[in-house]
Design an enzyme around this catalytic site. Structure first.
Site, short mmCIF file in Angstrom:
data_model
loop_
_atom_site.label_atom_id
_atom_site.label_comp_id
_atom_site.label_asym_id
_atom_site.label_seq_id
_atom_site.Cartn_x
_atom_site.Cartn_y
_atom_site.Cartn_z
N LYS A 199 0.86 -1.19 0.00
CA LYS A 199 0.00 0.00 0.00
C LYS A 199 0.90 1.23 0.00
O LYS A 199 1.91 1.26 0.71
CB LYS A 199 -0.88 0.01 1.26
CG LYS A 199 -1.56 1.33 1.55
CD LYS A 199 -2.41 1.30 2.81
CE LYS A 199 -2.86 2.72 3.18
NZ LYS A 199 -3.74 2.77 4.35
N GLU A 244 -7.79 12.87 12.31
CA GLU A 244 -7.07 11.67 12.78
C GLU A 244 -6.19 11.94 13.99
O GLU A 244 -5.24 12.72 13.93
CB GLU A 244 -6.22 11.11 11.63
CG GLU A 244 -5.58 9.79 12.00
CD GLU A 244 -5.24 8.90 10.81
OE1 GLU A 244 -5.46 9.33 9.65
OE2 GLU A 244 -4.77 7.78 11.05
N GLU A 288 -6.98 -1.87 3.29
CA GLU A 288 -6.23 -0.63 3.46
C GLU A 288 -6.23 -0.22 4.94
O GLU A 288 -5.23 0.23 5.50
CB GLU A 288 -6.95 0.42 2.60
CG GLU A 288 -6.28 1.73 2.48
CD GLU A 288 -7.17 2.73 1.71
OE1 GLU A 288 -7.95 2.32 0.84
OE2 GLU A 288 -7.07 3.92 2.01
N GLU A 423 -11.36 11.40 -4.56
CA GLU A 423 -11.19 11.35 -3.10
C GLU A 423 -10.30 12.51 -2.59
O GLU A 423 -10.60 13.12 -1.57
CB GLU A 423 -10.57 10.00 -2.71
CG GLU A 423 -10.40 9.84 -1.21
CD GLU A 423 -10.01 8.43 -0.80
OE1 GLU A 423 -10.54 7.46 -1.37
OE2 GLU A 423 -9.16 8.31 0.11
C1 LIG Z 1 -3.88 10.92 3.30
C2 LIG Z 1 -5.01 11.44 3.77
O1 LIG Z 1 -5.88 10.75 4.56
C3 LIG Z 1 -5.55 9.47 5.05
C4 LIG Z 1 -5.94 8.43 4.10
C5 LIG Z 1 -7.19 7.87 4.11
C6 LIG Z 1 -7.61 6.92 3.01
O2 LIG Z 1 -6.80 6.64 2.15
O3 LIG Z 1 -8.77 6.48 2.99
C7 LIG Z 1 -8.10 8.18 5.13
C8 LIG Z 1 -7.71 8.94 6.17
C9 LIG Z 1 -6.31 9.33 6.36
O4 LIG Z 1 -5.64 8.41 7.16
C10 LIG Z 1 -5.38 12.87 3.52
O5 LIG Z 1 -6.39 13.32 4.03
O6 LIG Z 1 -4.63 13.55 2.81
#
Ligand SMILES: C=C(O[C@@H]1C=C(C(=O)O)C=C[C@H]1O)C(=O)O
Length: 436
Positions: A199, A244, A288, A423
């Site tokens: 990942k 987070e 993930e 996203e």
């Molecule tokens: C990397 C980011 O977020 C991270 C990645 C996530 C995911 O891939 O689903 C979710 C929350 C965070 O741990 C970001 O917001 O830039």
């Protein structure tokens, strides 16, 4: 090892901090202060805030900078020395009262961006309906008298100031366009298929320019109101509202909340509920997520007892859904919050797995320095307590007004480049709307 000591007569200079400053710190209770942001310096705000509780800092009594692979452990050591040399009077005894430093650390070992610990001259804090004021004064350890005459008497509250004019920024793609990001995602998927890595968390940036003299507090108000369940922070020009929690240490208890796995909110109640159900059933997102939870448990286990994790659940934010897991344990070895930050960073939620291979792919495919994005940001107290977030949904404002916002996502075997671009767009929303 952390040995809590807030009063000490003798100071041993260390390599990290050759002239240890002896701080005199005095906390006094205040009547409830409902709004912390109006007290901040419009151009140099120091803030840590969630659901109306937190700490606001004004001025800089001490600023320590760190760089390179040992930046967090150096900071943990320097903080131990500084705290041991401080004289602290704190009748309030709540998390964030007494001596505290705000901190923000670069994501990467090789980053050009300095990592900082800043002890403000004044802190206004609020927690569970109680408020306080902390004043800090500095004396050089070798000097006979404090440089500025010792702790200021417990004085009146600093005055809130009126907000500056409104501003609206337009964000433009940075060094990695949306299309370029999609190509990088496809390249990661190919590397995963080839077995190079499991990942990788890939990100992109948006850029803007803040008008001279802009009142950054306006954006902080937007973040704190729009994302009240997130950690709204401002440290040394780095601002954001992160969902987070990297790690918190309070009275021997350690907790974290791991996020990884993301879905868009639905347009109505029915599609929104379906989005959450689909996310929690998705094997791609669960895989993930599991990488990220395992990395946190593995890092915390040597420092804790009775470490437990919840089952993954869906966490609702105004702009998206996340898969989340709560982690809680008991501190077993006297580590400070910064010691735990050093053990945890970078987690698989922001780097990937295996860590070294994922970081190498990030270095190769991201044509920019992440700076403090996805790094640890939070505060540390004299007794080693503290609250630290993974600095997501964030932007760095340079002294010349240049602003860089960052967002990314975890790429796994069946990630779709088009959905991954979408996203990141959702994850930019807090910053784009706060400044736009
Ligand atoms: C990397 C980011 O977020 C991270 C990645 C996530 C995911 O891939 O689903 C979710 C929350 C965070 O741990 C970001 O917001 O830039």
């Amino acid at each position: 090892m952390w040995s809590p000591s807030v009063k000490s007569e003798f100071v041993t200079p260390t390599a990290a901090s050759p002239a240890v400053q002896a701080l005199t710190v005095e906390t006094t209770p205040l009547d409830d202060v409902r709004q912390l942001i109006p007290f901040l310096d419009p151009r140099h705000p120091l803030l840590w805030l969630r659901r109306g509780d937190g700490i606001a800092g004004v001025g800089e009594a001490v600023r320590l900078e760190f760089t390179g692979p040992t930046r967090v452990t150096d900071a943990a050591d320097a903080w131990r020395t500084l705290a041991a040399a401080a004289t602290v009077t704190d009748p309030v005894r709540l998390p964030g009262s007494g001596l505290v430093a705000f901190g923000s650390f670069a994501f990467a070992d090789e980053s050009e961006q300095a990592s900082v610990l800043i002890v403000p001259r004044v802190v206004i804090g609020r927690r569970a309906g109680r408020s306080w004021l902390t004043r800090v004064s500095v004396a050089d350890a070798s000097a006979e008298a404090p440089r500025d005459g010792g702790a200021a008497p417990a004085a009146a509250l600093p005055k809130p100031t009126a907000f500056g004019p409104e501003f609206r920024l337009t964000m433009a793609p940075g060094q990695l366009s949306a299309a370029g990001y999609g190509e990088a995602v496809a390249s990661v998927v190919a590397r995963i298929a080839a077995g190079e890595v499991g990942k990788v968390v890939l990100s992109r940036e948006l850029r803007a320019h803040l008008p001279a003299g802009a009142d950054v507090r306006r954006a902080l108000v937007e973040l704190a109101l729009g994302y009240s369940d997130c950690w709204t922070f401002a440290v040394d020009g780095f601002v954001g509202a992160s969902p987070e929690t990297l790690v918190r240490v309070t009275a021997g208890r350690v907790d974290a909340q791991v996020l990884a796995g993301t879905a868009a909110r639905g347009a109505n109640a029915e599609t929104d509920a379906r989005a959450a159900t689909t996310l929690s059933a998705s094997s791609k997102d669960r895989a993930e997520h599991a990488f990220a939870v395992d990395s946190v448990l593995e890092s915390l286990r040597p420092h804790t007892r009775a470490l437990e994790s919840s089952a993954p659940f869906t966490l609702k934010l105004p702009n998206l859904w996340h898969l989340a897991t709560d982690v809680v344990g008991t501190l077993a070895d006297g580590s400070s919050a910064l010691d735990l930050v050093a053990a945890l960073h970078p987690t698989a939620a922001v780097a990937g797995t295996p860590r070294a291979a994922a970081l190498a792919v990030i270095r190769e495919l991201e044509p920019f320095d992440r700076g403090r994005y996805a790094g640890p940001t939070g505060w540390i107290g004299a007794d080693g307590s503290g609250e630290w977030a993974v600095a997501l949904r964030s932007a760095q404002i340079a002294p010349d007004g240049d602003l860089t916002a960052y967002a990314g996502g975890g790429i796994v075997a069946d990630s779709d480049p088009v959905l991954e671009v979408a996203e990141t767009t959702m994850k930019f929303r807090p910053i784009v709307e706060a400044f736009g």
